[in-house]
Design an enzyme around this catalytic site. Sequence first.
Site, short mmCIF file in Angstrom:
data_model
loop_
_atom_site.label_atom_id
_atom_site.label_comp_id
_atom_site.label_asym_id
_atom_site.label_seq_id
_atom_site.Cartn_x
_atom_site.Cartn_y
_atom_site.Cartn_z
N SER A 427 -2.17 43.24 -5.33
CA SER A 427 -2.78 42.34 -6.15
C SER A 427 -3.89 41.59 -6.70
O SER A 427 -4.47 41.27 -7.04
CB SER A 427 -1.58 40.96 -5.84
OG SER A 427 -2.68 39.90 -4.01
N HIS A 448 2.97 44.99 -9.91
CA HIS A 448 3.04 44.16 -9.15
C HIS A 448 4.13 43.00 -9.11
O HIS A 448 3.74 42.30 -10.20
CB HIS A 448 1.44 43.34 -9.57
CG HIS A 448 1.15 41.80 -8.76
ND1 HIS A 448 0.46 40.83 -9.05
CD2 HIS A 448 1.26 41.58 -7.31
CE1 HIS A 448 -0.30 39.79 -8.19
NE2 HIS A 448 1.05 40.19 -6.97
N ASN A 498 -4.00 36.25 -11.41
CA ASN A 498 -4.84 35.66 -10.70
C ASN A 498 -6.24 35.20 -11.22
O ASN A 498 -6.60 34.95 -10.79
CB ASN A 498 -5.02 36.70 -9.19
CG ASN A 498 -2.67 36.94 -8.39
OD1 ASN A 498 -2.58 35.93 -8.27
ND2 ASN A 498 -3.30 37.75 -7.61
#
Length: 593
Positions: A427, A448, A498
Amino acid sequence: MDTPLSTIAVVGLGTMGTGIAEVLALAGREVIGIDISEAAARQAVTSLEASTARAVGRGRITEQERADALARFRTYDTLQAAAEAELVIEVVPETYEIKQQVFRELDAVVSATAILATGTNALSVTRLAAESQHPERVLGLHFFNPAPAMKLVEVVSSVLTAPPAVEAVTRLARELGKEPVAVGDRPGFVADGLLFGYLNQAAAMYEANYASREDIDAAMKLGCGLPMGPLALLDLIGIDTARTVLEAMYSASHDRLHAPAPVLGQLSEAGLTGRKAGRGFYTYDAPGGQDVVPDALTPSPGAAAGTGREIASVGVAGSGTMASGIAEVFAKAGYTVVLAGRGQEKADLAKSRIAKSLERSVTKGRLTADARDETLARITAAGSLDAFAEVDLAVEAVAEDLEVKQQLFAALDKVCRPGAVLATTTSSLPVIAIARATARPEDVIGMHFFNPAPAMKLVEVVRTVLTADDVHATVRAVCTKIRKHPVNCGDRAGFIVNALLFPYLNNAIKMVEEHYASLDDIDAAMKLGGGYPMGPFELLDVVGLDVSLAIEKVLHREFRDPGLAPAPLLEHLVAAGCLGRKTGRGFREYARR
């Protein structure tokens, strides 16, 4: 200021003003709607009639309640009509000049006890109050769009605001069925202060051609459970409005994360301001429309992704929750799966975890007993990677440690047959650094998954500068077969989700550090004002503060932006061993199980 605020004037009858007027009228207040445009006033009445008719049709109010509310709403074209109001809420265009003029004129109209509220979401309430002869009665009352549906109201005090005025409008907000949050006077307040930084980063990501508008929006909806993607939300808010908010935020913070992305200025100057103009990041069926129509940037549904490799068997390396979840997903989709752990005992334990998960699905009626048995029969638990000799796709789901992953890929390189696709679920680590541990980096790609893998629909497909086209096509096709939504990402820190999520979380921590707002108020603001499924501090404690800190550090190291430096409070909590729910204490304390 102890008045019940039974007569309220709303100045500016655009979408927000009309929505606020509807809330007030339905709550039994006499509402004086004021707009210099007769057309805007007529449209406000028409909108209120249509909205309340829908409410009757859905059984939310009676026909009599509708009639009473409509009778309480009167429209005028001059500020003189506000003379009898106990509270005036202005929601005129977001410029100091227009708002200051309204406040100056209101001073000569309203009574000495009337409260004046600005609906600004970006401008300084203190600066606006300074234009009034009685700055102590001026405050911010920030509703969210659409006002009838959104529960959050930010009550904004300046250093000049009298406490009784704050108490009166806070009480009113509760009587309207809203959730008031008390905040100080700074651009963006709480919700927009966090939201617009995130939206700005999404615009910059799109401008850099890192990902398509569709992939950015899908990633944030599917990966974070948000009601709208950031670019679609910018179109809804108005790109010009967003730019104004960000300019105000940047002038106060000088944080590069708040400096408006150039694309926002380009679109604004071109008049492509979003839904209201019929075109922004997306193209709409008409000005003011909400249905997206295809344009030159819309991907063709039949566009070939390229010819991929044949995938019939999958190896999953790892024995933790993520590895078990990924193995379950592939087996449910009909793939033969080898689940390899560090030793047979760990592999068997991982398979038993899958069995329990499948059993829960049977109990809930989501899966038949036969499908459960067939899925489990497709999974073979193995004690070493040697079992991957014939798999077509190898997916690693081990610890988020570069050295560990490099060692594993070096082993996969020796074990897996030529032509097998090798995928990492990292990640935050550079996929290319993992790929270079093999003699075939062209076969390596990022895949991912999000936790829990069986439930989360998103997969970020991360290709490096060396990933072969057919490998990329293969993984996208596999994602579709396992009923996941693939989005394309380049190999840089944070990928899409993210990279946008964690700076937002970091900024929330900074708000607490600066004693601007409490944990509870910030969480409430983002859930009620932004439609987020969890507040930032709830989410941080679930993710784990150590994991969050590691990702923040990776983002800071990759992009070298001072605004991405981890908040000191986060570092202190991690150093103290307060890692969130898993340790019983993070930003909040939790009962030990």
